[in-house]
Design an enzyme around this catalytic site. Structure first.
Site, PDB file in Angstrom:
ATOM      1  N   GLU A 142       7.122  22.211  75.376  1.00 19.20           N
ATOM      2  CA  GLU A 142       8.377  22.238  76.132  1.00 19.20           C
ATOM      3  C   GLU A 142       7.985  21.500  77.376  1.00 19.20           C
ATOM      4  OE1 GLU A 142      11.293  25.570  74.434  1.00 19.20           O
ATOM      5  OE2 GLU A 142      10.337  26.115  76.072  1.00 19.20           O
ATOM      6  N   HIS A 201       6.284  31.245  77.960  1.00 18.50           N
ATOM      7  CA  HIS A 201       7.416  30.513  78.092  1.00 18.50           C
ATOM      8  C   HIS A 201       7.352  29.803  79.641  1.00 18.50           C
ATOM      9  CE1 HIS A 201      11.227  28.746  79.121  1.00 18.50           C
ATOM     10  NE2 HIS A 201      11.634  28.816  77.802  1.00 18.50           N
ATOM     11  N   ASN A 207      16.009  30.537  71.745  1.00 17.79           N
ATOM     12  CA  ASN A 207      15.595  31.294  72.859  1.00 17.79           C
ATOM     13  C   ASN A 207      16.943  31.685  73.647  1.00 17.79           C
ATOM     14  OD1 ASN A 207      14.782  32.507  74.975  1.00 17.79           O
ATOM     15  ND2 ASN A 207      13.432  30.679  75.664  1.00 17.79           N
ATOM     16  N   SER A 234      16.282  20.739  76.047  1.00 18.21           N
ATOM     17  CA  SER A 234      17.377  19.839  75.573  1.00 18.21           C
ATOM     18  C   SER A 234      17.954  19.655  74.348  1.00 18.21           C
ATOM     19  CB  SER A 234      17.769  19.157  76.683  1.00 18.21           C
ATOM     20  OG  SER A 234      17.730  19.626  78.041  1.00 18.21           O
ATOM     21  N   GLY A 282      16.727  22.653  80.009  1.00 14.02           N
ATOM     22  CA  GLY A 282      18.011  23.178  80.763  1.00 14.02           C
ATOM     23  C   GLY A 282      18.544  22.008  81.547  1.00 14.02           C
ATOM     24  N   GLU A 334       9.484  29.450  82.107  1.00 14.81           N
ATOM     25  CA  GLU A 334       9.948  30.535  83.064  1.00 14.81           C
ATOM     26  C   GLU A 334       9.246  31.485  83.305  1.00 14.81           C
ATOM     27  OE1 GLU A 334      13.541  30.412  80.831  1.00 14.81           O
ATOM     28  OE2 GLU A 334      13.959  28.186  81.203  1.00 14.81           O
ATOM     29  N   LYS A 357      16.925  33.345  76.020  1.00 16.19           N
ATOM     30  CA  LYS A 357      16.934  33.866  77.288  1.00 16.19           C
ATOM     31  C   LYS A 357      17.314  34.966  78.000  1.00 16.19           C
ATOM     32  CE  LYS A 357      15.605  28.981  78.023  1.00 16.19           C
ATOM     33  NZ  LYS A 357      15.538  27.953  78.902  1.00 16.19           N
TER      34      LYS A 357
HETATM   35  P1  13P Z   1      17.129  24.251  76.717  1.00 18.31           P
HETATM   36  O1  13P Z   1      17.320  24.152  75.309  1.00 18.31           O
HETATM   37  O2  13P Z   1      18.445  24.937  77.383  1.00 18.31           O
HETATM   38  O3  13P Z   1      16.740  23.123  77.271  1.00 18.31           O
HETATM   39  O4  13P Z   1      15.967  25.082  76.825  1.00 18.31           O
HETATM   40  C1  13P Z   1      14.946  25.143  76.221  1.00 18.31           C
HETATM   41  C2  13P Z   1      13.790  26.118  76.336  1.00 18.31           C
HETATM   42  O5  13P Z   1      13.437  26.588  77.344  1.00 18.31           O
HETATM   43  C3  13P Z   1      13.709  26.925  75.102  1.00 18.31           C
HETATM   44  O6  13P Z   1      12.796  28.041  75.159  1.00 18.31           O
END
Ligand code: 13P
Length: 258
Positions: A166, A94, A9, A212, A172, A96, A11
């Protein structure tokens, strides 16, 4: 046997020239994997990514979509539009988007239905916050999110969905859930699916872990009984690092591939 699906992803990262370069670098590194390789890229990269990934085993998806087919929704992109350029996957719900863009369980459910109607494979995200985890609510939260997301789907559709567990506190932050913890949460999602759609659907549905994930922890996580691969954020932005995650099965037991 369920397949392992490793999805990146990106982002809000990567310009088209970077996307092209990334895929050209990644393709030879992952060509022999038996795992499914997916990159979910920004809308502006989709077309370039799809062209560059042609004749490779890399599949391309989007990171969001609207549930309506068309109309006066300035700035939005529909499932039909994604399908028209041959995107195959779409991330839905997601954390976010739930956190910053008012995504709700209801819109997630509508988007999943629209994705299926247009032949896209949804990767649906669920996960708890740190406060919810500390209050012992993890199982309740993620099973409820799963139930609401899948409401009204057929057993066949549920079998074909991908769920990404997740935990929000692991995204992150460099903190990963332990492989046992992640596996247990994923088992509880599977049990919820079993209650509503039966054992067959629960055994078939692919459930990833995200938060992560990197090359040094991918093997331990992805070899757990119920974890069928991962949704990878930061570590999907470097082709070599991402290829090591995709190729996690090639590394011997106990060997860390940094
Ligand atoms: P990270 O791998 O940067 O922690 O992000 C995970 C994520 O949100 C994947 O959709």
């Amino acid at each position: 046997m369920r397949k392992k699906v490793i999805a990146g992803n990106w982002k809000m990262n990567m310009l088209p020239n970077e996307a092209i370069q990334f895929i050209e670098e990644l393709a030879p590194l992952v060509k022999d994997t038996k795992n499914e390789v997916v990159l979910c890229v920004p809308y502006t990269d989709l077309f370039y990514a799809l062209l560059t990934a042609q004749n490779t085993n890399i599949k391309i998806g989007a990171q969001n979509m609207h549930f309506e087919e068309k109309g006066a929704y300035t700035g939005e992109v529909s499932a039909q539009m994604l399908k028209s350029i041959n995107a195959q996957y779409v991330i839905i719900g997601h954390s976010e988007r739930r956190q910053y863009f008012n995504e709700t369980d209801e819109t997630v459910n509508k988007k999943i239905k629209a994705a299926f109607e247009n032949g896209l494979k949804p990767i649906v995200c669920v996960g708890e916050t740190l406060e919810q985890r500390e209050a012992g609510e993890t199982t309740d939260i993620i099973t409820k999110q799963t139930k609401l997301a899948l409401e009204g789907l057929t057993e066949e559709q549920v079998k074909n969905i991908i769920i990404a567990y997740e935990p929000i506190w692991a995204i992150g932050t460099g903190k990963t859930a332990t492989s046992e913890d992640a596996n247990n949460s994923i088992k509880s999602i599977r049990e919820e699916i079993c209650r509503n759609y039966g054992q067959n659907a629960s055994d078939s549905v692919i459930i990833q872990y995200g938060g992560s994930v990197k090359s040094s922890n991918a093997k331990e996580l992805f070899e757990m009984s119920d974890i069928d691969g991962g949704l990878v954020g930061g570590a999907s932005l470097k082709a070599e690092e991402f290829s090591k995650i995709v190729n996690f099965n090639d590394f011997g037991n106990g060997e860390k591939n940094h």
